[in-house]
Design a protein around this motif. Structure first.
Motif, PDB file in Angstrom:
ATOM      1  N   LYS A 241       0.838  -1.213   0.000  1.00  0.00           N
ATOM      2  CA  LYS A 241       0.000   0.000   0.000  1.00  0.00           C
ATOM      3  C   LYS A 241       0.866   1.254   0.000  1.00  0.00           C
ATOM      4  O   LYS A 241       0.609   2.216  -0.744  1.00  0.00           O
ATOM      5  N   THR A 242       1.901   1.267   0.826  1.00  0.00           N
ATOM      6  CA  THR A 242       2.784   2.430   0.899  1.00  0.00           C
ATOM      7  C   THR A 242       3.450   2.693  -0.444  1.00  0.00           C
ATOM      8  O   THR A 242       3.505   3.834  -0.913  1.00  0.00           O
ATOM      9  N   ARG A 243       3.968   1.641  -1.078  1.00  0.00           N
ATOM     10  CA  ARG A 243       4.617   1.803  -2.384  1.00  0.00           C
ATOM     11  C   ARG A 243       3.646   2.352  -3.424  1.00  0.00           C
ATOM     12  O   ARG A 243       3.988   3.228  -4.223  1.00  0.00           O
ATOM     13  N   MET A 244       2.419   1.835  -3.429  1.00  0.00           N
ATOM     14  CA  MET A 244       1.437   2.289  -4.417  1.00  0.00           C
ATOM     15  C   MET A 244       1.068   3.749  -4.215  1.00  0.00           C
ATOM     16  O   MET A 244       0.960   4.519  -5.174  1.00  0.00           O
ATOM     17  N   MET A 245       0.893   4.149  -2.962  1.00  0.00           N
ATOM     18  CA  MET A 245       0.483   5.520  -2.691  1.00  0.00           C
ATOM     19  C   MET A 245       1.614   6.516  -2.924  1.00  0.00           C
ATOM     20  O   MET A 245       1.368   7.632  -3.384  1.00  0.00           O
ATOM     21  N   LEU A 246       2.838   6.124  -2.636  1.00  0.00           N
ATOM     22  CA  LEU A 246       3.967   7.026  -2.875  1.00  0.00           C
ATOM     23  C   LEU A 246       4.214   7.203  -4.369  1.00  0.00           C
ATOM     24  O   LEU A 246       4.705   8.246  -4.802  1.00  0.00           O
ATOM     25  N   SER A 247       3.873   6.194  -5.163  1.00  0.00           N
ATOM     26  CA  SER A 247       4.077   6.301  -6.613  1.00  0.00           C
ATOM     27  C   SER A 247       3.135   7.317  -7.240  1.00  0.00           C
ATOM     28  O   SER A 247       3.354   7.752  -8.362  1.00  0.00           O
ATOM     29  N   ALA A 248       2.080   7.695  -6.509  1.00  0.00           N
ATOM     30  CA  ALA A 248       1.131   8.669  -7.057  1.00  0.00           C
ATOM     31  C   ALA A 248       1.715  10.071  -7.094  1.00  0.00           C
ATOM     32  O   ALA A 248       1.259  10.928  -7.846  1.00  0.00           O
ATOM     33  N   GLY A 249       2.736  10.333  -6.263  1.00  0.00           N
ATOM     34  CA  GLY A 249       3.344  11.656  -6.221  1.00  0.00           C
ATOM     35  C   GLY A 249       4.352  11.847  -7.341  1.00  0.00           C
ATOM     36  O   GLY A 249       4.826  10.913  -7.970  1.00  0.00           O
ATOM     37  N   ALA A 278       2.176  -7.462  -8.355  1.00  0.00           N
ATOM     38  CA  ALA A 278       3.407  -7.111  -9.066  1.00  0.00           C
ATOM     39  C   ALA A 278       4.354  -6.335  -8.169  1.00  0.00           C
ATOM     40  O   ALA A 278       5.575  -6.547  -8.194  1.00  0.00           O
ATOM     41  N   ILE A 279       3.817  -5.435  -7.370  1.00  0.00           N
ATOM     42  CA  ILE A 279       4.652  -4.662  -6.457  1.00  0.00           C
ATOM     43  C   ILE A 279       5.234  -5.570  -5.375  1.00  0.00           C
ATOM     44  O   ILE A 279       6.402  -5.424  -4.993  1.00  0.00           O
ATOM     45  N   ALA A 280       4.445  -6.521  -4.888  1.00  0.00           N
ATOM     46  CA  ALA A 280       4.940  -7.463  -3.887  1.00  0.00           C
ATOM     47  C   ALA A 280       6.101  -8.277  -4.448  1.00  0.00           C
ATOM     48  O   ALA A 280       7.113  -8.505  -3.760  1.00  0.00           O
TER      49      ALA A 280
END
Length: 335
Positions: A241-249, A278-280
């Protein structure tokens, strides 16, 4: 947790969430930074050859708090109102059919979490990007939440603000499904041992309103134990979740983690469409299975403290509101 009006539930839940956010927020910021892809590159001390973090890691620990304060009441109110309603409905229709009480609590918390995540996701995206901001010397001292919102703006802003919803649900659903049955079980057993009530905890609502301090301690202890266990188990989903949300910036007026920033800047839409699986896999390829548990200790500590204070304060506030309402009704009857 029954017998209160929706307004009481929203006030108690929102007030509890606000108090807890103020106390444990720095730990949440440290956890977000530790789980970011470039934790070492962004926060390591350049003057040493070690991987020890620099002082920059501990700066701005309350960045992003503003948006959390704004979202606290609606998100917490949505969760608790839905949870209470779902638990009452499922209990009324399911228990007579033999549905186990832990399953009632699990389903009710899952329904409540899905509703709450719809409110929470945009603020969570803004918050986590704000937590990663590093102010350049001489830059404006605008609110970190506003800066994060600015860098999330532009084309596709709506999808960016909703990025990570599925990952947030994938983390919170098992978390609440694990935490709440354990929490309700431990709390019922403690109340039963202290007051001779049935093991299912039936009848302790009256006792809770009579002794708010005891209610807070028992509820907080039960929630803290259940929450810390659930936090460790669900850390892999939290990392994704953290990786996905940080990629939005994207990189605008502030410095953010190098790799997260470059990917988001070059092809934000493509990166945001990547699945959690995929991120995992990417995390495992980078750091092994242990990478999925990055920040687990911090998450367990702040969840134990946060859950204990959150649900403890919630039950105390709800009991106080209910007792005050009974007192007001009594006064009206006397008049």
């Amino acid at each position: 947790m029954s017998g209160s009006s929706n307004l009481d539930v929203m006030l108690a839940g929102g007030g509890a969430a606000f108090i807890v956010d103020l106390i444990v927020y720095p730990l949440d910021t440290l956890k977000t930074r530790q789980q970011s892809r470039d934790f070492i590159k962004t926060f390591a001390d350049p003057s040493t050859k070690t991987k020890l973090p620099s002082r920059q890691l501990f700066k701005g620990l309350y960045q992003g708090l503003g948006i959390v304060i704004v979202a606290t009441l609606p998100a917490a109110g949505t969760f608790f109102t839905t949870y209470e309603a779902a638990k009452t409905f499922i209990g009324r229709h399911g228990v007579p059919l033999g549905v186990p009480q832990p399953l009632v609590h699990s389903v009710a918390s899952a329904v409540a979490e899905c509703a709450s995540c719809l409110v929470l996701t945009p603020s969570e995206v803004i918050k986590q990007n704000a937590q990663m901001l590093q102010q350049r010397s001489g830059s404006s001292r605008r609110s970190a939440s506003l800066q994060a919102l600015h860098q999330l703006g532009g084309s596709g802003a709506g999808s960016k603000l909703l990025s990570g919803y599925t990952a947030l649900v994938a983390r919170n659903l098992p978390f609440t499904a694990i935490q709440f049955p354990i929490f309700e079980f431990i709390r019922a057993r403690i109340w039963g041992q202290r007051s001779g009530l049935p093991r299912n905890g039936a009848g302790f609502d009256t006792r809770q309103k009579d002794n708010l301090l005891e209610t807070g301690i028992i509820t907080g202890t039960s929630a803290g134990l259940a929450g810390s266990f659930a936090a460790v188990v669900t850390t892999p989903m939290d990392v994704v979740k953290t990786r996905m949300m940080l990629s939005a910036g994207s990189d605008r007026d502030v410095k953010q983690g190098a790799h997260d920033r470059v990917i988001a800047h070059q092809d934000a839409s493509r990166y945001n469409t990547r699945s959690g699986l995929a991120i995992a896999r990417e995390v495992i390829a980078e750091r092994g299975i242990s990478g999925l548990f990055r920040g687990a200790i911090l998450r367990a500590v702040w969840t134990a403290v946060g859950s204990g204070l959150y649900l403890g304060t919630y039950e105390v506030a709800k009991g106080w509101l209910a007792r005050r309402k009974e007192h007001d009704i009594g006064d009206e009857s006397f008049l």
